[in-house]
Design a protein around this motif. Structure first.
Motif, PDB file in Angstrom:
ATOM      1  N   VAL A 151       0.833  -1.206   0.000  1.00 38.57           N
ATOM      2  CA  VAL A 151       0.000   0.000   0.000  1.00 38.57           C
ATOM      3  C   VAL A 151       0.869   1.258   0.000  1.00 38.57           C
ATOM      4  O   VAL A 151       0.550   2.260  -0.657  1.00 38.57           O
ATOM      5  N   TYR A 152       1.991   1.215   0.722  1.00 36.52           N
ATOM      6  CA  TYR A 152       2.895   2.368   0.836  1.00 36.52           C
ATOM      7  C   TYR A 152       3.420   2.799  -0.532  1.00 36.52           C
ATOM      8  O   TYR A 152       3.691   3.981  -0.769  1.00 36.52           O
ATOM      9  N   SER A 153       3.554   1.831  -1.455  1.00 36.66           N
ATOM     10  CA  SER A 153       4.065   2.154  -2.792  1.00 36.66           C
ATOM     11  C   SER A 153       3.113   3.062  -3.564  1.00 36.66           C
ATOM     12  O   SER A 153       3.512   3.731  -4.520  1.00 36.66           O
ATOM     13  N   PHE A 154       1.833   3.107  -3.150  1.00 35.22           N
ATOM     14  CA  PHE A 154       0.857   3.994  -3.794  1.00 35.22           C
ATOM     15  C   PHE A 154       0.787   5.362  -3.117  1.00 35.22           C
ATOM     16  O   PHE A 154       0.076   6.251  -3.581  1.00 35.22           O
ATOM     17  N   GLY A 155       1.487   5.501  -1.993  1.00 31.51           N
ATOM     18  CA  GLY A 155       1.480   6.767  -1.267  1.00 31.51           C
ATOM     19  C   GLY A 155       1.085   6.570   0.179  1.00 31.51           C
ATOM     20  O   GLY A 155       0.188   5.763   0.485  1.00 31.51           O
ATOM     21  N   VAL A 156       1.730   7.319   1.062  1.00 28.47           N
ATOM     22  CA  VAL A 156       1.509   7.139   2.491  1.00 28.47           C
ATOM     23  C   VAL A 156       0.081   7.492   2.903  1.00 28.47           C
ATOM     24  O   VAL A 156      -0.463   6.929   3.869  1.00 28.47           O
ATOM     25  N   THR A 157      -0.557   8.384   2.143  1.00 28.03           N
ATOM     26  CA  THR A 157      -1.917   8.802   2.489  1.00 28.03           C
ATOM     27  C   THR A 157      -2.878   7.622   2.516  1.00 28.03           C
ATOM     28  O   THR A 157      -3.790   7.561   3.358  1.00 28.03           O
TER      29      THR A 157
END
Length: 398
Positions: A151-157
């Motif tokens: 999930v982090y690879s898509f952005g921390v948000t």
């Protein structure tokens, strides 16, 4: 008198644990790599996050004994949801560090209240309740931690959004299905208004105090597996991916061991022996690390550690539940969580100091010696007080 159904309590524990496990694995990486915070300051942020959990643990347990736990848990979830919602929009420095503190406070608060609510369930054996809570909380941690990198690879948000959604579901489950705990607690509160709260009998007091100190020391040492062992394995040219696989093994074994313990619970009910066996196995895992050089040795050590933690950790709150009266169950469950959280806060720091001034071998020897000291301390205190203990539940421990 109606009581909360165990599956709903386990669902809440699972959602809470999964939601928080979308946050804690990324904290160090995000602060250091994305926000450019030096590692010393990162360590302080993590320390204050752990201290907030200690505060939340203690307050949640204390307030459970004096106020409506239904409203208390809803308030704790709202605090966590508010922090996560803020993180969706503001996750730069220093607001990220401040919100980590409020998240730690909410995490400790919610965890202790869920465990304390578990003490109010009487249509299941207390050992079974705490085994299943331990299982649900670990399953949630594994589910979240296994997805966080993807999930982090898509952005921390997105991590904060997913965690927020999970806590919204947690809030809805509590709002709809946890209402019986309000009535049970009010009944106890009314019955206690006419007489003072009874202090723990002396034998119970000393045994519970021993367990609190034991959890502090065991968690300080256990954290070496979480924080410093990865660095040690890489010095032996073992890739970090294989270190991560050890925790996948840990999760799978916990599932199997909890199922086995639930089956054994129908035939074997001596929580003291279960605790002592588990603590001995945790100590043995550090003994095996002294000689570990290849990956297979670390796999063996992890198997031993998992047998130990899955046996001892849920049995300690189950036994403390038996040793504490209804009017103070929340307080002592909160103290158990607080001492454990303090150990988790101090562990990486103390381990790093030992490694820096001595070596990894010294760390493993100190961990082995400390946990065996804990094992012996519990053994001695138990045999001194076992004939003077008062039990407050239907399950009697021989």
């Amino acid at each position: 008198m109606r009581e909360i159904k165990l599956p709903w309590l386990l669902a809440g524990a699972l959602l809470s644990s999964t939601g928080m496990s979308f946050i804690w694995p990324l904290t160090s990486v995000y602060l250091h790599n994305r926000l450019g915070i030096n590692l010393t300051l990162v360590g302080l942020v993590l320390l204050f996050n752990s201290l907030a959990s200690v505060i939340g643990d203690y307050l949640g347990g204390y307030l459970y004994d004096h106020y409506n736990p239904y409203r208390l848990l809803l308030s704790g979830i709202l605090l966590t949801m508010s922090s996560l919602l803020a993180l969706v929009f503001w996750h730069n420095w220093p607001i990220f560090g401040v919100l980590l503190f409020t998240l730690g406070l909410g995490q400790g608060w919610n965890l202790t209240l869920v465990n304390a609510i578990g003490t109010s369930i009487h249509n299941h054996d207390g050992r079974y309740v705490f085994n299943m809570l331990y299982f649900a909380q670990n399953l949630g941690a594994v589910l979240g931690a296994s997805l966080v990198g993807y999930v982090y690879s898509f952005g921390v948000t997105w991590l904060f959004i997913i965690a927020l959604v999970l806590f919204i579901f947690f809030y809805l489950i509590v709002a709809i299905t946890y209402r019986p705990i309000a009535h049970i607690q009010r009944h106890h509160a009314k019955s206690n208004t006419k007489k003072p709260v009874v202090a723990l009998p002396k034998g119970n007091h000393w045994l519970v105090l021993t367990f609190l100190i034991a959890l502090l020391l065991i968690w300080i040492m256990y954290q070496q597996w979480v924080s410093n062992l990865s660095v040690y394995m890489t010095t032996l040219h073992i890739p970090l991916s294989k270190y991560s696989l050890l925790w996948t093994l840990n999760a799978g074994l916990i599932v199997i061991i909890q199922l086995l313990l639930n089956w054994l619970g129908h035939h074997f009910q001596n929580l003291f022996i279960q605790i002592e066996f588990g603590i001995f196995m945790v100590a043995l895992s550090f003994g095996s690390l002294i000689f570990a050089k290849g990956y297979s040795s670390f796999v063996l050590a992890m198997i031993i550690l998992t047998i130990g933690e899955a046996t001892a950790f849920p049995a300690i709150p189950a036994l403390v539940n038996l040793l504490t009266p209804t009017a103070s169950k929340g307080k002592y469950q909160g103290l158990l969580n607080a001492f454990g959280a303090a150990g988790r806060a101090l562990g990486p720091l103390l381990g790093g100091i030992i490694i820096e001034h001595f070596s990894y071998m010294h760390l493993f020897i100190i961990a082995l010696s400390t946990i065996m000291f804990v094992w012996l301390g519990i053994f001695l205190v138990w045999h001194l007080v076992q004939h003077h203990l008062t039990y407050y539940d239907h399950l009697k421990v021989p």
